[in-house]
Design a protein around this motif. Structure first.
Motif, PDB file in Angstrom:
ATOM      1  N   GLY A 172       0.749  -0.970  -0.175  1.00 40.72           N
ATOM      2  CA  GLY A 172      -0.090  -0.033   0.015  1.00 40.72           C
ATOM      3  C   GLY A 172       0.935   1.247   0.037  1.00 40.72           C
ATOM      4  O   GLY A 172       0.544   2.060  -0.626  1.00 40.72           O
ATOM      5  N   THR A 173       1.855   1.190   0.708  1.00 40.09           N
ATOM      6  CA  THR A 173       2.755   2.475   0.846  1.00 40.09           C
ATOM      7  C   THR A 173       3.337   2.591  -0.470  1.00 40.09           C
ATOM      8  O   THR A 173       3.601   3.853  -1.116  1.00 40.09           O
ATOM      9  N   VAL A 174       3.940   1.617  -1.179  1.00 44.70           N
ATOM     10  CA  VAL A 174       4.514   1.703  -2.429  1.00 44.70           C
ATOM     11  C   VAL A 174       3.545   2.372  -3.520  1.00 44.70           C
ATOM     12  O   VAL A 174       3.660   3.246  -4.066  1.00 44.70           O
ATOM     13  N   ARG A 175       2.230   1.712  -3.208  1.00 43.13           N
ATOM     14  CA  ARG A 175       1.472   2.543  -4.317  1.00 43.13           C
ATOM     15  C   ARG A 175       0.963   3.982  -3.997  1.00 43.13           C
ATOM     16  O   ARG A 175       0.750   4.837  -4.780  1.00 43.13           O
ATOM     17  N   ASN A 176       1.105   4.430  -2.747  1.00 45.01           N
ATOM     18  CA  ASN A 176       0.909   5.637  -2.436  1.00 45.01           C
ATOM     19  C   ASN A 176       2.133   6.371  -2.766  1.00 45.01           C
ATOM     20  O   ASN A 176       1.611   7.637  -3.312  1.00 45.01           O
ATOM     21  N   TYR A 177       3.319   5.977  -2.717  1.00 43.85           N
ATOM     22  CA  TYR A 177       4.333   6.781  -3.399  1.00 43.85           C
ATOM     23  C   TYR A 177       4.288   7.116  -4.893  1.00 43.85           C
ATOM     24  O   TYR A 177       4.495   8.046  -5.403  1.00 43.85           O
ATOM     25  N   LEU A 178       3.876   6.077  -5.387  1.00 43.71           N
ATOM     26  CA  LEU A 178       3.582   6.256  -6.927  1.00 43.71           C
ATOM     27  C   LEU A 178       2.300   7.149  -7.307  1.00 43.71           C
ATOM     28  O   LEU A 178       2.808   7.936  -8.087  1.00 43.71           O
ATOM     29  N   SER A 179       1.426   6.879  -6.430  1.00 42.00           N
ATOM     30  CA  SER A 179       0.433   7.739  -6.796  1.00 42.00           C
ATOM     31  C   SER A 179       0.761   9.226  -6.633  1.00 42.00           C
ATOM     32  O   SER A 179       0.586  10.217  -7.559  1.00 42.00           O
ATOM     33  N   GLU A 180       1.534   9.498  -5.512  1.00 45.96           N
ATOM     34  CA  GLU A 180       1.936  10.856  -5.258  1.00 45.96           C
ATOM     35  C   GLU A 180       3.029  11.486  -6.323  1.00 45.96           C
ATOM     36  O   GLU A 180       2.836  12.590  -6.929  1.00 45.96           O
ATOM     37  N   ALA A 181       3.786  10.626  -6.913  1.00 48.36           N
ATOM     38  CA  ALA A 181       4.872  10.705  -8.117  1.00 48.36           C
ATOM     39  C   ALA A 181       4.158  11.135  -9.294  1.00 48.36           C
ATOM     40  O   ALA A 181       4.463  12.057  -9.905  1.00 48.36           O
ATOM     41  N   ILE A 182       3.106  10.254  -9.629  1.00 49.21           N
ATOM     42  CA  ILE A 182       2.339  10.473 -10.934  1.00 49.21           C
ATOM     43  C   ILE A 182       1.516  11.602 -10.745  1.00 49.21           C
ATOM     44  O   ILE A 182       1.339  12.489 -11.581  1.00 49.21           O
ATOM     45  N   SER A 183       0.998  12.308  -9.596  1.00 53.88           N
ATOM     46  CA  SER A 183       0.307  13.612  -9.579  1.00 53.88           C
ATOM     47  C   SER A 183       1.348  14.602  -9.731  1.00 53.88           C
ATOM     48  O   SER A 183       0.903  15.604 -10.097  1.00 53.88           O
ATOM     49  N   LYS A 184       2.301  14.625  -8.853  1.00 51.32           N
ATOM     50  CA  LYS A 184       3.459  15.573  -9.267  1.00 51.32           C
ATOM     51  C   LYS A 184       3.994  15.876 -10.425  1.00 51.32           C
ATOM     52  O   LYS A 184       4.191  16.912 -11.015  1.00 51.32           O
ATOM     53  N   LEU A 185       3.816  14.720 -11.169  1.00 53.70           N
ATOM     54  CA  LEU A 185       4.381  14.700 -12.645  1.00 53.70           C
ATOM     55  C   LEU A 185       3.349  15.246 -13.720  1.00 53.70           C
ATOM     56  O   LEU A 185       3.731  15.063 -14.685  1.00 53.70           O
ATOM     57  N   GLY A 186       2.137  15.107 -13.296  1.00 48.95           N
ATOM     58  CA  GLY A 186       1.307  15.205 -14.039  1.00 48.95           C
ATOM     59  C   GLY A 186       0.805  14.159 -15.180  1.00 48.95           C
ATOM     60  O   GLY A 186       0.365  14.452 -16.460  1.00 48.95           O
ATOM     61  N   ALA A 187       1.108  13.035 -14.503  1.00 47.18           N
ATOM     62  CA  ALA A 187       0.909  11.672 -15.663  1.00 47.18           C
ATOM     63  C   ALA A 187      -0.306  11.100 -15.312  1.00 47.18           C
ATOM     64  O   ALA A 187      -0.831  11.332 -14.370  1.00 47.18           O
ATOM     65  N   ASN A 189      -0.405   7.633 -15.278  1.00 46.37           N
ATOM     66  CA  ASN A 189      -0.146   6.321 -14.842  1.00 46.37           C
ATOM     67  C   ASN A 189       1.470   6.379 -14.650  1.00 46.37           C
ATOM     68  O   ASN A 189       2.105   7.142 -15.065  1.00 46.37           O
ATOM     69  N   ARG A 190       2.084   5.178 -13.810  1.00 45.62           N
ATOM     70  CA  ARG A 190       3.414   4.933 -13.419  1.00 45.62           C
ATOM     71  C   ARG A 190       4.261   4.750 -14.705  1.00 45.62           C
ATOM     72  O   ARG A 190       5.265   5.540 -14.824  1.00 45.62           O
ATOM     73  N   ILE A 191       3.733   4.452 -15.758  1.00 51.54           N
ATOM     74  CA  ILE A 191       4.655   4.432 -17.040  1.00 51.54           C
ATOM     75  C   ILE A 191       4.994   5.718 -17.471  1.00 51.54           C
ATOM     76  O   ILE A 191       6.089   6.130 -17.742  1.00 51.54           O
ATOM     77  N   GLU A 192       3.854   6.669 -17.727  1.00 49.11           N
ATOM     78  CA  GLU A 192       3.980   7.913 -18.029  1.00 49.11           C
ATOM     79  C   GLU A 192       4.988   8.585 -17.209  1.00 49.11           C
ATOM     80  O   GLU A 192       5.806   9.446 -17.680  1.00 49.11           O
ATOM     81  N   ALA A 193       4.556   8.727 -15.882  1.00 46.21           N
ATOM     82  CA  ALA A 193       5.297   9.135 -14.974  1.00 46.21           C
ATOM     83  C   ALA A 193       6.789   8.755 -15.178  1.00 46.21           C
ATOM     84  O   ALA A 193       7.947   9.880 -15.120  1.00 46.21           O
ATOM     85  N   ALA A 194       7.295   7.765 -15.244  1.00 39.74           N
ATOM     86  CA  ALA A 194       8.718   7.268 -15.473  1.00 39.74           C
ATOM     87  C   ALA A 194       9.257   7.956 -16.492  1.00 39.74           C
ATOM     88  O   ALA A 194      10.351   8.339 -16.353  1.00 39.74           O
ATOM     89  N   ARG A 195       8.650   7.844 -17.551  1.00 37.67           N
ATOM     90  CA  ARG A 195       9.071   8.521 -18.883  1.00 37.67           C
ATOM     91  C   ARG A 195       9.551   9.809 -18.851  1.00 37.67           C
ATOM     92  O   ARG A 195      10.318  10.363 -19.092  1.00 37.67           O
ATOM     93  N   ILE A 196       8.542  10.406 -18.124  1.00 39.49           N
ATOM     94  CA  ILE A 196       8.748  12.131 -17.841  1.00 39.49           C
ATOM     95  C   ILE A 196       9.955  12.093 -17.059  1.00 39.49           C
ATOM     96  O   ILE A 196      10.779  13.220 -17.346  1.00 39.49           O
ATOM     97  N   ALA A 197       9.964  11.718 -15.861  1.00 40.74           N
ATOM     98  CA  ALA A 197      11.141  11.798 -14.893  1.00 40.74           C
ATOM     99  C   ALA A 197      12.477  11.537 -15.605  1.00 40.74           C
ATOM    100  O   ALA A 197      13.408  12.100 -15.461  1.00 40.74           O
ATOM    101  N   ARG A 198      12.383  10.185 -16.276  1.00 39.58           N
ATOM    102  CA  ARG A 198      13.647  10.208 -17.054  1.00 39.58           C
ATOM    103  C   ARG A 198      14.116  11.089 -18.111  1.00 39.58           C
ATOM    104  O   ARG A 198      15.318  11.500 -17.994  1.00 39.58           O
TER     105      ARG A 198
END
Lengths: 203, 203
Positions: A172-187, A189-198
DNA sequence: ACTCGCCCGTGACACTTGTCATGCCGGCGC
DNA sequence: GCGCCGGCATGACAAGTGTCACGGGCGAGT
């Protein structure tokens, strides 16, 4: 007057050898060890205590940025130079935060490497000037260390459960962090978030 | 007995200098010229007529593969070695079709470069053995056109619904194709599947 | 002492994704 | 003709994912 002792970390064996040959041509420099990844570099740091560490960023086992931070913390006498292909402002910022004293691009003339080694050994900083300007103008890395660590694994295709096991967290914590990252990056889902961050150099 | 004359083409200046330093350490080899892109390499070929050309693939102006073909056609006395990061069977095939005599990875030990230069100069071929096996044994692209089209979009971070709309299919069908691609590639999910396909050069 | 940010966790809910059984259709070999 | 296979589609189900509300702890600044 003894030579400056240098440790080189670089995952492409041929480039590693070539860089060593390059520095071997300088009478006041000595390559005391070589490492093909971050973990090996840490061992070499412990054994050799070199004056200067020259490291690539993208390596298996441990990236050059975390290596720089480790080196800074455990071997403060060793100055760190990041040597990389990528002119990403995010990389430079993180390198400086990790305590690196130099940031050099593989695009620059070969002579600059030896000169950079000498200068950081004298206590100076060596930052690619073009890149330094750009870094100041760009938006800062919004990700926390945890978020980056987890998003990186997600970008490799690991599931939340696998990531949880790897970093010793609940799923659950992992999903929370991912959710947070996704919203910070305006993505979306996780795939798009990773792409943007990279692409921004935040991974 | 005169030294083997080598021309090096590589766009990253520091790597170019380092490789030159590496070969300069070999008494029977001489780096007679350096080039930072394909066009400059052609000029140097005309001026120097080296025995061996060592070139990267990904360069501005002209790629190493077209450079190899040009060199083969206009200066048949010069033997060509491709030196690259990428272990993609597709690259190897095109390199051999272009008339290259050697294909070497930057992952390999530094000593192999000098040895490769000597061997192609003697008329032998030098192909990374691992890669050669892979190129012949590797089942060429198990993906259908549809699967590729859809997997590519999935790798960009798009959802099944978005992909379905883009390619005018039902969402269920999109998921079926992805599932099929995932199992063909031995992946655990679409992200890993996209990563594998990209790495193999199938996307 | 108090707030603030980051860390870590839980439980619940809606939605997306991965898999499977099943079916239609067109080409190809025999 | 017949079987067979690959592309394409659907529906249903289980598993994984993204979000939200909420809780706790710890260290750095005011």
């Amino acid at each position: 007057m003894s030579a400056i002792r240098v440790l080189i970390a670089e995952d492409q064996a041929m480039i590693l050898g070539a860089l060593a040959a390059l520095l071997a041509g300088e009478p006041d420099l000595a390559v005391c060890a070589r490492a093909a990844n971050g973990r090996a570099a840490l061992l070499a740091l412990t054994a050799e205590r070199p004056d200067v560490l020259v490291t690539d960023i993208e390596m298996p086992e441990m990236t050059g940025l975390t290596l720089a931070a480790e080196a800074r913390a455990r071997f403060p006498a060793t100055q760190v130079i990041i040597l990389t292909t990528f002119a990403r402002p995010g990389y430079l910022r993180r390198a400086l935060e990790a305590g690196a004293r130099g940031y050099l691009l593989k695009d620059r003339p070969a002579a600059e490497l030896a000169e950079a080694v000498r200068r950081v050994h004298r206590g100076e900083r060596v930052i690619d000037p073009e890149l330094a300007a750009e870094a100041w103008a760009s938006d800062p890395d919004p990700l926390t260390e945890r978020e980056r660590q987890i998003l990186w694994r997600a970008g490799e295709g690991r599931s939340s459960a696998e990531i949880a096991a790897e970093v010793h967290l609940s799923e659950g914590t992992v999903r929370n962090y991912l959710s947070e990252a996704i919203s910070k990056l305006g993505a979306a889902n996780r795939i798009e978030a990773a792409r943007i961050a990279r692409q921004k150099g935040w991974l």
